[in-house]
Scaffold this motif. Structure first.
Motif, PDB file in Angstrom:
ATOM      1  N   ALA A  44      -3.430  -4.443   8.929  1.00 35.02           N
ATOM      2  CA  ALA A  44      -3.335  -5.681   8.091  1.00 35.02           C
ATOM      3  C   ALA A  44      -3.104  -4.830   6.697  1.00 35.02           C
ATOM      4  O   ALA A  44      -2.332  -5.532   6.021  1.00 35.02           O
ATOM      5  CB  ALA A  44      -4.805  -6.251   8.072  1.00 35.02           C
ATOM      6  N   LEU A  45      -3.828  -3.784   6.419  1.00 40.34           N
ATOM      7  CA  LEU A  45      -3.246  -2.989   5.226  1.00 40.34           C
ATOM      8  C   LEU A  45      -1.966  -2.579   5.097  1.00 40.34           C
ATOM      9  O   LEU A  45      -1.118  -2.795   4.092  1.00 40.34           O
ATOM     10  CB  LEU A  45      -4.214  -1.695   5.156  1.00 40.34           C
ATOM     11  N   THR A  46      -1.476  -2.339   6.517  1.00 42.26           N
ATOM     12  CA  THR A  46       0.137  -2.057   6.601  1.00 42.26           C
ATOM     13  C   THR A  46       0.675  -3.177   6.022  1.00 42.26           C
ATOM     14  O   THR A  46       1.867  -3.067   5.267  1.00 42.26           O
ATOM     15  CB  THR A  46       0.269  -1.643   7.974  1.00 42.26           C
ATOM     16  N   GLY A  47       0.663  -4.246   6.692  1.00 41.36           N
ATOM     17  CA  GLY A  47       1.448  -5.230   6.258  1.00 41.36           C
ATOM     18  C   GLY A  47       1.455  -5.653   4.829  1.00 41.36           C
ATOM     19  O   GLY A  47       2.207  -6.190   4.164  1.00 41.36           O
ATOM     20  N   MET A  48       0.275  -5.738   4.168  1.00 37.29           N
ATOM     21  CA  MET A  48       0.092  -5.839   2.608  1.00 37.29           C
ATOM     22  C   MET A  48       1.036  -4.937   1.825  1.00 37.29           C
ATOM     23  O   MET A  48       1.595  -5.267   0.768  1.00 37.29           O
ATOM     24  CB  MET A  48      -1.415  -5.698   2.242  1.00 37.29           C
ATOM     25  N   LEU A  49       0.919  -3.563   2.416  1.00 40.77           N
ATOM     26  CA  LEU A  49       1.992  -2.431   1.716  1.00 40.77           C
ATOM     27  C   LEU A  49       3.330  -2.758   1.950  1.00 40.77           C
ATOM     28  O   LEU A  49       4.022  -2.927   0.937  1.00 40.77           O
ATOM     29  CB  LEU A  49       1.448  -1.077   2.157  1.00 40.77           C
TER      30      LEU A  49
END
Length: 146
Positions: free
Chosen positions: A62-67
């Motif tokens: 999820a954090l990867t998607g945000m970045l």
């Protein structure tokens, strides 16, 4: 530095954080036992728990998607929110590990501490750059208002 080159640098930094997070998160989520058994120093942590590792991998994705999204749109508010989230994760992860080096060799402790510390430092630098970009864009918008 010109505003365009600052944004290119910011995009590059976001993509670097996203790429690093992608590798670890996909490994945790798709191959949790392999991550536990094969990632350097993880086996030094408490016993394996598939649910916990795959949940952490999902959160990392999820954090990867945000970045990645922040790097794509380069909207300063999106960039700042993605970096704040990443920094909170990276700093707490770093803080945990530097307090739990009991069973680590000096080389393992140095490697983990340095790697995680670099992630925190990069996130802080990118957050600073992102904040400067946000302030410059806000000032430009204010200057255009009658």
């Amino acid at each position: 530095m010109k505003p365009g080159s600052i944004k290119n640098w910011l995009r590059g930094g976001l993509l670097t954080l996203a790429a690093l997070q992608t590798v670890v998160s996909v490994w945790q989520y798709v191959f949790p036992l392999s991550f536990y058994d094969d990632f350097p120093t993880v086996k030094l942590d408490p016993p394996y728990n598939e649910h916990l590792i795959s949940d952490v991998g999902g959160l990392g994705l999820a954090l990867t998607g945000m970045l990645y999204f922040a790097a794509w749109v380069l909207d300063s508010k999106v960039v700042l929110s993605a970096l704040i989230g990443y920094l909170i994760y990276a700093a707490t992860h770093f803080a945990f590990h530097v307090r739990h080096f009991d069973h680590f060799s000096l080389l393992e402790a140095f490697g983990v501490g340095t790697g995680l510390g670099i992630e925190v430092a990069l996130a802080l630098v990118l957050l600073y750059v992102g904040w400067r970009v946000h302030r410059a864009e806000s000032a430009a918008v204010q200057a255009l208002r009658p």
